[in-house]
Structure formats: C-alpha cells, structure tokens
Design a protein around this motif. Structure first.
Motif, PDB file in Angstrom:
ATOM      1  N   ASP A 166       3.858  10.177  -7.165  1.00  0.00           N
ATOM      2  CA  ASP A 166       4.996  10.552  -8.005  1.00  0.00           C
ATOM      3  C   ASP A 166       4.684  10.473  -9.489  1.00  0.00           C
ATOM      4  OD1 ASP A 166       6.312  10.928  -5.695  1.00  0.00           O
ATOM      5  OD2 ASP A 166       7.621   9.183  -5.832  1.00  0.00           O
ATOM      6  N   ALA A 167       3.688   9.672  -9.860  1.00  0.00           N
ATOM      7  CA  ALA A 167       3.315   9.596 -11.273  1.00  0.00           C
ATOM      8  C   ALA A 167       2.912  10.966 -11.786  1.00  0.00           C
ATOM      9  CB  ALA A 167       2.170   8.606 -11.466  1.00  0.00           C
ATOM     10  N   VAL A 168       2.173  11.714 -10.956  1.00  0.00           N
ATOM     11  CA  VAL A 168       1.765  13.075 -11.331  1.00  0.00           C
ATOM     12  C   VAL A 168       2.906  14.059 -11.091  1.00  0.00           C
ATOM     13  CG1 VAL A 168       0.158  14.949 -10.830  1.00  0.00           C
ATOM     14  CG2 VAL A 168      -0.643  12.585 -10.848  1.00  0.00           C
ATOM     15  N   ARG A 169       3.616  13.861  -9.988  1.00  0.00           N
ATOM     16  CA  ARG A 169       4.678  14.799  -9.619  1.00  0.00           C
ATOM     17  C   ARG A 169       5.809  14.827 -10.639  1.00  0.00           C
ATOM     18  NH1 ARG A 169       8.574  13.969  -4.337  1.00  0.00           N
ATOM     19  NH2 ARG A 169       9.936  15.762  -4.674  1.00  0.00           N
ATOM     20  N   PHE A 170       6.152  13.669 -11.191  1.00  0.00           N
ATOM     21  CA  PHE A 170       7.318  13.582 -12.070  1.00  0.00           C
ATOM     22  C   PHE A 170       6.975  13.413 -13.543  1.00  0.00           C
ATOM     23  CE2 PHE A 170       9.078  11.840  -7.984  1.00  0.00           C
ATOM     24  CZ  PHE A 170       9.835  12.973  -7.685  1.00  0.00           C
ATOM     25  N   SER A 171       5.691  13.480 -13.910  1.00  0.00           N
ATOM     26  CA  SER A 171       5.336  13.414 -15.324  1.00  0.00           C
ATOM     27  C   SER A 171       5.046  14.817 -15.842  1.00  0.00           C
ATOM     28  CB  SER A 171       4.110  12.509 -15.531  1.00  0.00           C
ATOM     29  OG  SER A 171       3.002  13.045 -14.836  1.00  0.00           O
ATOM     30  N   ARG A 172       4.962  14.928 -17.159  1.00  0.00           N
ATOM     31  CA  ARG A 172       4.685  16.247 -17.748  1.00  0.00           C
ATOM     32  C   ARG A 172       3.278  16.723 -17.403  1.00  0.00           C
ATOM     33  NH1 ARG A 172       7.638  13.952 -22.142  1.00  0.00           N
ATOM     34  NH2 ARG A 172       9.607  15.029 -22.471  1.00  0.00           N
ATOM     35  N   GLN A 176      -5.653   4.676 -11.605  1.00  0.00           N
ATOM     36  CA  GLN A 176      -6.421   3.585 -11.000  1.00  0.00           C
ATOM     37  C   GLN A 176      -6.107   2.254 -11.676  1.00  0.00           C
ATOM     38  OE1 GLN A 176      -8.131   3.755  -8.194  1.00  0.00           O
ATOM     39  NE2 GLN A 176      -7.481   5.893  -8.125  1.00  0.00           N
ATOM     40  N   GLU A 177      -5.911   2.299 -12.986  1.00  0.00           N
ATOM     41  CA  GLU A 177      -5.549   1.080 -13.717  1.00  0.00           C
ATOM     42  C   GLU A 177      -4.196   0.561 -13.264  1.00  0.00           C
ATOM     43  OE1 GLU A 177      -4.629  -0.199 -18.332  1.00  0.00           O
ATOM     44  OE2 GLU A 177      -6.036   1.444 -17.957  1.00  0.00           O
ATOM     45  N   GLN A 178      -3.269   1.499 -13.042  1.00  0.00           N
ATOM     46  CA  GLN A 178      -1.938   1.101 -12.575  1.00  0.00           C
ATOM     47  C   GLN A 178      -2.005   0.554 -11.150  1.00  0.00           C
ATOM     48  OE1 GLN A 178       0.560   0.823 -14.437  1.00  0.00           O
ATOM     49  NE2 GLN A 178       2.087   0.250 -12.914  1.00  0.00           N
ATOM     50  N   LEU A 179      -2.862   1.163 -10.324  1.00  0.00           N
ATOM     51  CA  LEU A 179      -3.040   0.668  -8.957  1.00  0.00           C
ATOM     52  C   LEU A 179      -3.606  -0.748  -8.961  1.00  0.00           C
ATOM     53  CD1 LEU A 179      -4.433   3.686  -6.908  1.00  0.00           C
ATOM     54  CD2 LEU A 179      -2.300   2.466  -6.556  1.00  0.00           C
ATOM     55  N   ALA A 180      -4.558  -0.979  -9.855  1.00  0.00           N
ATOM     56  CA  ALA A 180      -5.136  -2.324  -9.966  1.00  0.00           C
ATOM     57  C   ALA A 180      -4.078  -3.326 -10.400  1.00  0.00           C
ATOM     58  CB  ALA A 180      -6.284  -2.305 -10.973  1.00  0.00           C
ATOM     59  N   SER A 181      -3.200  -2.885 -11.311  1.00  0.00           N
ATOM     60  CA  SER A 181      -2.108  -3.747 -11.768  1.00  0.00           C
ATOM     61  C   SER A 181      -1.147  -4.043 -10.626  1.00  0.00           C
ATOM     62  CB  SER A 181      -1.369  -3.069 -12.928  1.00  0.00           C
ATOM     63  OG  SER A 181      -0.253  -3.832 -13.325  1.00  0.00           O
ATOM     64  N   LEU A 182      -0.870  -3.035  -9.811  1.00  0.00           N
ATOM     65  CA  LEU A 182       0.012  -3.230  -8.658  1.00  0.00           C
ATOM     66  C   LEU A 182      -0.598  -4.211  -7.666  1.00  0.00           C
ATOM     67  CD1 LEU A 182       1.328   0.374  -7.902  1.00  0.00           C
ATOM     68  CD2 LEU A 182       2.726  -1.626  -8.359  1.00  0.00           C
ATOM     69  N   ARG A 195       0.832  -1.209   0.000  1.00  0.00           N
ATOM     70  CA  ARG A 195       0.000   0.000   0.000  1.00  0.00           C
ATOM     71  C   ARG A 195       0.863   1.254   0.000  1.00  0.00           C
ATOM     72  NH1 ARG A 195      -3.287  -2.897   3.669  1.00  0.00           N
ATOM     73  NH2 ARG A 195      -2.277  -1.852   5.440  1.00  0.00           N
ATOM     74  N   ALA A 196       1.942   1.228   0.788  1.00  0.00           N
ATOM     75  CA  ALA A 196       2.833   2.391   0.854  1.00  0.00           C
ATOM     76  C   ALA A 196       3.514   2.629  -0.483  1.00  0.00           C
ATOM     77  CB  ALA A 196       3.876   2.182   1.955  1.00  0.00           C
ATOM     78  N   VAL A 197       3.938   1.545  -1.140  1.00  0.00           N
ATOM     79  CA  VAL A 197       4.577   1.665  -2.462  1.00  0.00           C
ATOM     80  C   VAL A 197       3.580   2.209  -3.474  1.00  0.00           C
ATOM     81  CG1 VAL A 197       5.595   0.384  -4.380  1.00  0.00           C
ATOM     82  CG2 VAL A 197       6.281  -0.141  -2.036  1.00  0.00           C
ATOM     83  N   SER A 198       2.360   1.681  -3.453  1.00  0.00           N
ATOM     84  CA  SER A 198       1.329   2.135  -4.382  1.00  0.00           C
ATOM     85  C   SER A 198       1.022   3.610  -4.199  1.00  0.00           C
ATOM     86  CB  SER A 198       0.045   1.314  -4.185  1.00  0.00           C
ATOM     87  OG  SER A 198       0.272  -0.047  -4.482  1.00  0.00           O
ATOM     88  N   GLU A 238       9.817   0.583 -11.450  1.00  0.00           N
ATOM     89  CA  GLU A 238       9.209  -0.066 -12.613  1.00  0.00           C
ATOM     90  C   GLU A 238       7.747   0.356 -12.772  1.00  0.00           C
ATOM     91  OE1 GLU A 238       9.842  -4.155 -11.794  1.00  0.00           O
ATOM     92  OE2 GLU A 238      11.938  -4.165 -12.473  1.00  0.00           O
ATOM     93  N   SER A 239       6.996   0.373 -11.665  1.00  0.00           N
ATOM     94  CA  SER A 239       5.587   0.773 -11.721  1.00  0.00           C
ATOM     95  C   SER A 239       5.455   2.248 -12.065  1.00  0.00           C
ATOM     96  CB  SER A 239       4.916   0.497 -10.368  1.00  0.00           C
ATOM     97  OG  SER A 239       4.972  -0.874 -10.057  1.00  0.00           O
ATOM     98  N   LEU A 240       6.339   3.073 -11.472  1.00  0.00           N
ATOM     99  CA  LEU A 240       6.297   4.513 -11.738  1.00  0.00           C
ATOM    100  C   LEU A 240       6.598   4.799 -13.204  1.00  0.00           C
ATOM    101  CD1 LEU A 240       6.112   7.457 -10.796  1.00  0.00           C
ATOM    102  CD2 LEU A 240       8.533   7.323 -10.161  1.00  0.00           C
ATOM    103  N   ARG A 241       7.571   4.065 -13.760  1.00  0.00           N
ATOM    104  CA  ARG A 241       7.957   4.297 -15.156  1.00  0.00           C
ATOM    105  C   ARG A 241       6.780   4.032 -16.095  1.00  0.00           C
ATOM    106  NH1 ARG A 241       9.181   0.817 -18.786  1.00  0.00           N
ATOM    107  NH2 ARG A 241       9.478  -0.859 -17.270  1.00  0.00           N
ATOM    108  N   VAL A 242       6.064   2.921 -15.856  1.00  0.00           N
ATOM    109  CA  VAL A 242       4.914   2.576 -16.710  1.00  0.00           C
ATOM    110  C   VAL A 242       3.827   3.644 -16.593  1.00  0.00           C
ATOM    111  CG1 VAL A 242       3.072   0.911 -17.083  1.00  0.00           C
ATOM    112  CG2 VAL A 242       5.387   0.106 -16.609  1.00  0.00           C
ATOM    113  N   CYS A 243       3.494   4.000 -15.351  1.00  0.00           N
ATOM    114  CA  CYS A 243       2.440   4.977 -15.109  1.00  0.00           C
ATOM    115  C   CYS A 243       2.826   6.350 -15.659  1.00  0.00           C
ATOM    116  CB  CYS A 243       2.167   5.065 -13.611  1.00  0.00           C
ATOM    117  SG  CYS A 243       0.608   5.863 -13.186  1.00  0.00           S
TER     118      CYS A 243
END
Length: 470
Positions: free
Chosen positions: A19-25, A98-104, A10-13, A123-128
C-alpha cells in the motif's frame, strides 16, 4: 514471540509495503520515467550510429550532423547520472520500503485486537507513504522527471524544425534518412502520453488508504486458518470483556445515584430527630420544627427511602439481565460461519446490552431523578420560607443532592434538557403536562418547567415536562 504473532506481523508488513506504493504519489509511473528515458536514449544512440556510417550530400549532411550533436549531448547527460544501468528511482524507493520493513521488524507488536493492528498498519503506512511522497519531489526523482519533460520538449523542437528541414532537403528519397526521421517521430509520439500521465500524477492528491473492512479482509486472507481461528477467539474474548465493562459502568452509575439519595436520607433522619418533642407537654411552637414542616420532611424521608429500595431492587434485576446477555454471548462458540459475520454478531450483542442500559437509565435512574425534582418543586418549596435553621439546612442538603446528581450525569455523558421560560415548545425535547392561557405568553411558549429531560450521548431518552401557553 509466538508463531502466530510473527505471522500477523508479516501480513501487516506485506500490506504496508504493497500500500505504500499503491497509495503514494510515487509508483510504477515514476519508476517508468527512468525506463522511458533509457529507451529514448537507445533511440538516440541508434540514430547517431546510423548517421555516422552513412554519407549524405549537402545540405542534408549538415542538418544530420546538427541533430547528432544535440542527441550526443543528451546521451552524455543521461549517462553521467545513470549508475550501472540501475533504475535509481526504483532503488531509492525500495531502500525506503526496506528501511520501513526493518523498523517494523524491530517494533514487532503483541497486539491481537484487529482495530489495534489496523492502527499499527496505518501508522507504519503513513510514515512510509510520507517518505515516498517526499521522494517524488527529491533530487533523484525530480532530476529524471524534469529530464523527460525537457527531452519531450526538445525532441518536439527537433522534429518541428530540423526534421522538417530534412524532409524538404531529402529530394532523393534516401531510405536511411527516412528511417532516422521515422525513429525520432515515433519516439516523440510514444513519449507524449508518458509525460502527460506523469504530470497528472504529480499534481494529484494522495490517495486514500484501505478501510478497516478491507484491511481486516486482506489480513485474514493472508493468515493460516488456525491463526484466524485463534485471532477471532481473542476478538470474542475482548468483546466479552467490553460487554462486562459496559455493564459495570452502568451499575457504577446506579450506585453513585443511590449513594446520593442515601446520604440525603441520613441527613433528613438527623434533622427529624431534632424535631421530636421531648415531652407531650412541650409547646409545639417552641419545638425544633413546626409540625407541618416536620410532616413534610417526614414525607420526603419516606419517599427517598422508597426510592433507595426501588433503586437497589432494580439494580439487581438489571445486573442479572445484563449478565445473562453476556453469558449468552460467551457461550456462543466461534465457528467458521460465525467468523464470517463476526463483526455483525458482536455488534448485535453490544446493541442488545445498549438497549437494556438505555431502558434502565430511562425507566429507573432518570425516572427517580425526575420524581426527586418534583419533590423539590412541590414539597421542598413549602419549606424555603421557614425560620428554622434546621429546616433550612435540610432544604440546602436536598438542593445540593440534585446538583450532585447532575454532576454524576454529566460525567456519564448524560445532559440535562431544561428549556428556558418563553422558549418555544419542541415536541422532540419537551412534553406538555398542562396547557394554560396566559396574557404574557404567546401560544407554544413555555411558562414553567416541571421536570428536566435528558439526553444520553446526544439521544433524547426523556423529555422535559413543561407548562406551555395555549
């Protein structure tokens, strides 16, 4: 799955989502595009509503009517693409997350080693992040980004042309007309920084993600104290395992080197047995080996026996020292105070064992190989011209032993320093045993290599012994 593993996942997710929003364009600024457009369309509606209930004299009425027609077309285009007032950029972004969270959740991990957990996060962050960056150029986001830039340009044109004409035509200082012009100007001014900021974001590179230290700190801050204690305990167990692995690899290296010497010793003993005369009356010249060659081989045999004995004794001493270091680490009871400096604490023991390994390599293993090379240079060289096939067989075996030792060293990331003749002396890698005057060599050039030097993973631990010109 154990409760603490679920807590870690849960903490990783949560970090992946943040960070997906923080570090993406795409981020809050992209979502705000729709909100700014909604606000702008609201201004358009108010202007149209005010204009339609107010009567103006010509030519003001014609100018206001023209502005309203343009604004109505802009309202229609926006409303045709809007869905029940929902922010479509935010909706698509949240769908991706949410799709990435479901995958996690579907791929929940049982890994409890922090570097492995960090790898999973990356790895999860890179995909998201990649999907969100793609979103910034996709139809939904691209449509509203283009639309807000176009509104900014067209609104600027309306103000420069039609609003300016209205000012000139408003000779009666009509307050309603003034409020219409003021609303359009204010909307344009508020839109300027939004568009400029959006353009800079869209053309900026992707931001870096968290460092391992930042990630570790955030994860531990998000976990319950008992989970942190359990995780740290596992971290210490793995660190202890790695120390034992490192010690075992060094012992294995010593065993391999020793086995080469033992095999060579057995061959020499076999050769010397052939050299023993059968009777005292036998002619020495007719014996299997000349006495001098037999004496040389016997001396080499004694030296190798001493080497094997020394290697075995020093190997046991090193193993005992290494086990004491590991025991001291294992007996260090993890406490909250140690947890705060866990990485430094683990690293200190790893560095201590590494120093012990380097010293063992330098003073024992590599020293024995260096002195063996000296045997080849001084003693074996006297046998190379022998006419006896048994002697030549022994010479070949002794040479082969050095080749086998070099293969073992290379396999263990130990490289040989063997400078070429006429190469310039280098104090970092070479040590001068003898300095000679030589007409064919310039000062500092190497005349002869006595024994090779060695690097362990790029670090010079033993310099090559050379004869250099002076």
């Amino acid at each position: 799955m154990s409760a603490y593993l679920e807590e870690i996942n849960r903490a990783v997710s949560a970090l992946v989502v943040a960070d997906a929003v923080r570090f993406s364009r795409i981020g809050e600024n992209d979502e705000a595009v729709f909100e700014h457009l909604s606000g702008l369309v609201g201004v358009y509606r108010r202007v149209v509503e005010i204009a339609e209930v107010q009567e103006f004299d010509e030519p003001v009425a014609a100018l206001v009517s023209g502005i309203c027609e343009v604004l109505k077309s802009r309202i229609r285009e926006f409303e045709e693409n809007a869905i029940d007032g929902e922010n479509p950029i935010a909706a698509e972004k949240n769908a991706i997350i949410q799709e990435q969270l479901a995958s996690l959740s579907a791929k929940t991990s049982t890994k409890t080693d922090m570097p492995e957990i960090f790898q999973r996060y990356n790895e999860s962050l890179r995909v998201c992040q990649q999907r969100l960056d793609d979103l910034s150029t996709r139809k939904i986001t691209g449509f509203y980004t283009d639309l807000i830039e176009r509104e900014w340009e067209e609104l600027g044109t309306i103000i420069k042309v039609q609003v300016l004409a209205l000012e000139e035509a408003n000779t009666s200082d009509n307050l309603t007309l003034a409020s219409i012009m003021g609303a359009l100007r204010e909307a344009y001014q508020q839109l300027c920084p939004v568009v400029e900021n959006l353009q800079s974001i869209l053309h900026s590179p992707v931001k870096d993600s968290r460092t391992f230290e930042q990630f570790e700190s955030e994860i531990y801050a998000a976990l319950a104290p008992e989970t942190v204690e359990l995780l740290r305990g596992m971290e210490y167990k793995k660190a202890e395992y790695n120390l034992r692995l490192a010690l075992g690899a060094e012992i294995l290296l010593a065993e391999e080197i020793t086995s080469v010497f033992e095999a060579t010793l057995m061959l020499l003993i076999s050769t010397l047995c052939q050299a023993k005369p059968h009777t005292a009356a036998q002619n020495r010249e007719a014996s299997a080996l000349a006495s001098t060659e037999s004496e040389i081989l016997d001396g080499i045999r004694e030296t190798i026996e001493i080497k094997i004995l020394g290697l075995r004794e020093n190997m046991q001493a090193f193993k005992k020292l290494g086990n004491e270091t590991i025991k001291a680490f294992a007996e260090t009871k993890p406490t909250p105070a140690i947890f705060e400096n866990a990485e430094r604490h683990i690293k200190s023991f790893a560095e201590l064992l590494e120093k012990q390994k380097i010293r063992f390599k330098k003073e024992i293993l590599l020293y024995e190989i260096c002195t063996y090379e000296e045997i080849l240079a001084h003693s074996v060289s006297r046998l190379r011209g022998s006419g006896d096939t048994a002697v030549l067989g022994a010479v070949e075996a002794l040479d082969t032993a050095l080749d086998e030792l070099n293969v073992i060293l290379k396999k263990n990331n130990i490289s040989v320093i063997r400078p070429a003749v006429k190469e310039m002396f280098n104090a970092k890698e070479h040590e001068i045993l003898v300095a000679e005057k030589h007409s064919d060599f310039e000062k500092g050039e190497i005349i002869k290599v006595m024994t090779a030097g060695y690097r362990v993973e790029g670090q010079v631990v033993l310099r090559a012994n050379v004869v250099a010109a002076r």
